[in-house]
Motif scaffolding. Sequence first.
Motif, mmCIF file in Angstrom:
data_model
loop_
_atom_site.group_PDB
_atom_site.id
_atom_site.type_symbol
_atom_site.label_atom_id
_atom_site.label_comp_id
_atom_site.label_asym_id
_atom_site.label_seq_id
_atom_site.Cartn_x
_atom_site.Cartn_y
_atom_site.Cartn_z
ATOM 1 N N LEU A 116 0.824 -1.203 0.000
ATOM 2 C CA LEU A 116 0.000 0.000 0.000
ATOM 3 C C LEU A 116 0.857 1.253 0.000
ATOM 4 N N THR A 117 1.962 1.225 0.714
ATOM 5 C CA THR A 117 2.879 2.374 0.733
ATOM 6 C C THR A 117 3.479 2.622 -0.646
ATOM 7 N N VAL A 118 3.894 1.547 -1.309
ATOM 8 C CA VAL A 118 4.461 1.691 -2.657
ATOM 9 C C VAL A 118 3.405 2.214 -3.619
ATOM 10 N N MET A 119 2.177 1.689 -3.535
ATOM 11 C CA MET A 119 1.110 2.122 -4.430
ATOM 12 C C MET A 119 0.776 3.599 -4.222
ATOM 13 N N GLU A 120 0.744 4.048 -2.978
ATOM 14 C CA GLU A 120 0.474 5.459 -2.704
ATOM 15 C C GLU A 120 1.569 6.347 -3.286
ATOM 16 N N ARG A 121 2.816 5.903 -3.192
ATOM 17 C CA ARG A 121 3.922 6.691 -3.736
ATOM 18 C C ARG A 121 3.833 6.783 -5.255
ATOM 19 N N LEU A 122 3.528 5.670 -5.909
ATOM 20 C CA LEU A 122 3.409 5.683 -7.373
ATOM 21 C C LEU A 122 2.196 6.494 -7.825
ATOM 22 N N ALA A 123 1.085 6.380 -7.100
ATOM 23 C CA ALA A 123 -0.109 7.145 -7.450
ATOM 24 C C ALA A 123 0.134 8.640 -7.280
ATOM 25 N N ALA A 124 0.862 9.020 -6.219
ATOM 26 C CA ALA A 124 1.176 10.433 -6.000
ATOM 27 C C ALA A 124 2.069 10.973 -7.108
ATOM 28 N N ALA A 125 3.049 10.173 -7.545
ATOM 29 C CA ALA A 125 3.921 10.598 -8.642
ATOM 30 C C ALA A 125 3.142 10.742 -9.936
ATOM 31 N N CYS A 126 2.196 9.820 -10.177
ATOM 32 C CA CYS A 126 1.361 9.886 -11.377
ATOM 33 C C CYS A 126 0.476 11.133 -11.356
ATOM 34 N N ARG A 127 -0.093 11.428 -10.191
ATOM 35 C CA ARG A 127 -0.936 12.614 -10.068
ATOM 36 C C ARG A 127 -0.125 13.892 -10.269
ATOM 37 N N LYS A 128 1.065 13.952 -9.680
ATOM 38 C CA LYS A 128 1.907 15.143 -9.812
ATOM 39 C C LYS A 128 2.302 15.379 -11.258
ATOM 40 N N ALA A 129 2.674 14.315 -11.961
ATOM 41 C CA ALA A 129 3.058 14.463 -13.366
ATOM 42 C C ALA A 129 1.868 14.890 -14.212
ATOM 43 N N TRP A 130 0.693 14.336 -13.925
ATOM 44 C CA TRP A 130 -0.501 14.696 -14.693
ATOM 45 C C TRP A 130 -0.883 16.151 -14.460
ATOM 46 N N MET A 131 -0.830 16.597 -13.209
ATOM 47 C CA MET A 131 -1.163 17.983 -12.902
ATOM 48 C C MET A 131 -0.196 18.941 -13.583
ATOM 49 N N GLY A 132 1.092 18.580 -13.596
ATOM 50 C CA GLY A 132 2.068 19.430 -14.266
ATOM 51 C C GLY A 132 1.802 19.545 -15.754
ATOM 52 N N ALA A 133 1.420 18.438 -16.380
ATOM 53 C CA ALA A 133 1.123 18.470 -17.812
ATOM 54 C C ALA A 133 -0.154 19.252 -18.090
ATOM 55 N N VAL A 134 -1.155 19.101 -17.217
ATOM 56 C CA VAL A 134 -2.421 19.801 -17.420
ATOM 57 C C VAL A 134 -2.254 21.308 -17.245
ATOM 58 N N TYR A 135 -1.408 21.719 -16.316
ATOM 59 C CA TYR A 135 -1.168 23.147 -16.132
ATOM 60 C C TYR A 135 -0.651 23.781 -17.422
ATOM 61 N N ILE A 136 0.292 23.094 -18.065
ATOM 62 C CA ILE A 136 0.843 23.637 -19.305
ATOM 63 C C ILE A 136 -0.201 23.602 -20.415
ATOM 64 N N SER A 137 -0.954 22.506 -20.498
ATOM 65 C CA SER A 137 -1.977 22.398 -21.538
ATOM 66 C C SER A 137 -3.067 23.451 -21.362
ATOM 67 N N ASN A 138 -3.454 23.698 -20.123
ATOM 68 C CA ASN A 138 -4.482 24.701 -19.878
ATOM 69 C C ASN A 138 -4.000 26.111 -20.162
ATOM 70 N N SER A 139 -2.698 26.304 -20.194
ATOM 71 C CA SER A 139 -2.171 27.625 -20.551
ATOM 72 C C SER A 139 -2.534 27.970 -21.993
ATOM 73 N N VAL A 140 -2.590 26.950 -22.844
ATOM 74 C CA VAL A 140 -2.995 27.183 -24.237
ATOM 75 C C VAL A 140 -4.448 27.626 -24.287
ATOM 76 N N TRP A 141 -5.301 26.903 -23.571
ATOM 77 C CA TRP A 141 -6.727 27.267 -23.539
ATOM 78 C C TRP A 141 -6.928 28.644 -22.929
ATOM 79 N N LEU A 142 -6.211 28.945 -21.837
ATOM 80 C CA LEU A 142 -6.358 30.237 -21.182
ATOM 81 C C LEU A 142 -5.924 31.375 -22.104
ATOM 82 N N SER A 143 -4.844 31.174 -22.822
ATOM 83 C CA SER A 143 -4.372 32.209 -23.750
ATOM 84 C C SER A 143 -5.407 32.472 -24.828
#
Length: 400
Positions: A236-263
């Motif tokens: 469970l500890t390993v899964m939480e760490r991998l899920a957190a890394a996946c969420r962080k990477a997704w949020m970072g990509a979405v922030y950049i993608s949403n910059s296009v829409w916002l512009s």
Amino acid sequence: MARRNTFEVDETLESPFSFKHLKRAMKYIGRHKGKMGLALLLSAVASVVALFQPKIMQWVLDDAVPGKNVTLLLWLALAYVGIILVSILFSTIRSRIMAHVSQEIIYDIRKDLFAHLQRLPFSYYDSRPAGKILVRVINYVNSVSDMLSNGIINSILEILNILFIVVFMYATNAVLATIIVAGLPVFAGVIWFLKPRQRKAWQRQSNKNSNYNAYLAESIDGVKVSQLFARQEENLTVMERLAAACRKAWMGAVYISNSVWLSSELITQIVFTLLYIAGVYWLGGAIVSFGVILAMGQYVSRFWQPITNLANIYNSFVNNIAYLERIFETMDEPVVVDDAPDAVELPPITGEVEFRDVTFAYEPEVHILENLNLHVKAGESIALVGPTGAGKTTVVNLIS
């Protein structure tokens, strides 16, 4: 020694992105070019017809209403309703066609990918988790198929929409149309700035998602072992760490993608403001009519909406390009062991086993010892079979 590809290792592409990937993917589109061409034609006709709606509103406000022409007003209303019905009909047909094409593309890519996986050596499967292979066949193929079908059709359609709208705008009022299109260079600069950052961000997200799916598949496959050794908390500890890394990477990509829409949205609102300021100023001088200003205001939305859609398609394109690279990377894995050019097919194998000169019997160990010399001859062997506790080990010890 190279580090083994596990759920903790981010995969790196062997080669940078090349437009050869898109060219290679076009073979899957080419198989359905007739249906896709029909869908594009229907969508283009519906889009062109819909562009007459602002002109109808202009004619209503500038001609029918001031002139109290009820007949013209009714005909314009019927035309407006007819345009809506045509758009709905053509859009429905186009959606049904593209849904079928999308599933056909999924089938073709997944079939080719799975067929290649069947020919890869054992070392390929020993060096990477099953989840990282599975995510290519399921998740990545689903995403890429939508890009290859709807993404390309929508891109062409939106570009045609922009061209048609520009023609209608300049036919209505050239000066106001110039104000509307003035924001395009600014938006192009934003896209050019964000392009490399988007691709890297979505590649990171693809890596983390692959790691997450790899560990998930391993955990499900080995759940009995985990329970046997009481490793639930550690897993469970390993899964939480991998899920957190996946969420962080997704949020970072979405922030950049949403910059296009916002512009795109910001530029649209600025253009709206400039249009109405100029329109009201010229309206006071009787240069443009109220109907023209209203029609141009609708054209602003219709002009920048395809641009916003193209920005969203571009975001999806950048995202799915990372998946497309992974798919073709797997398809390019070399086949180490393959049939020789002159290999022949094996004849049908029935699976039958024939026993010759073999005797099966069960006797107590005492009788076996008494008759051992009678049963065993030169060049022959004896096999002792029986359930546990029958005395096979005792017999062997006595013989030795």
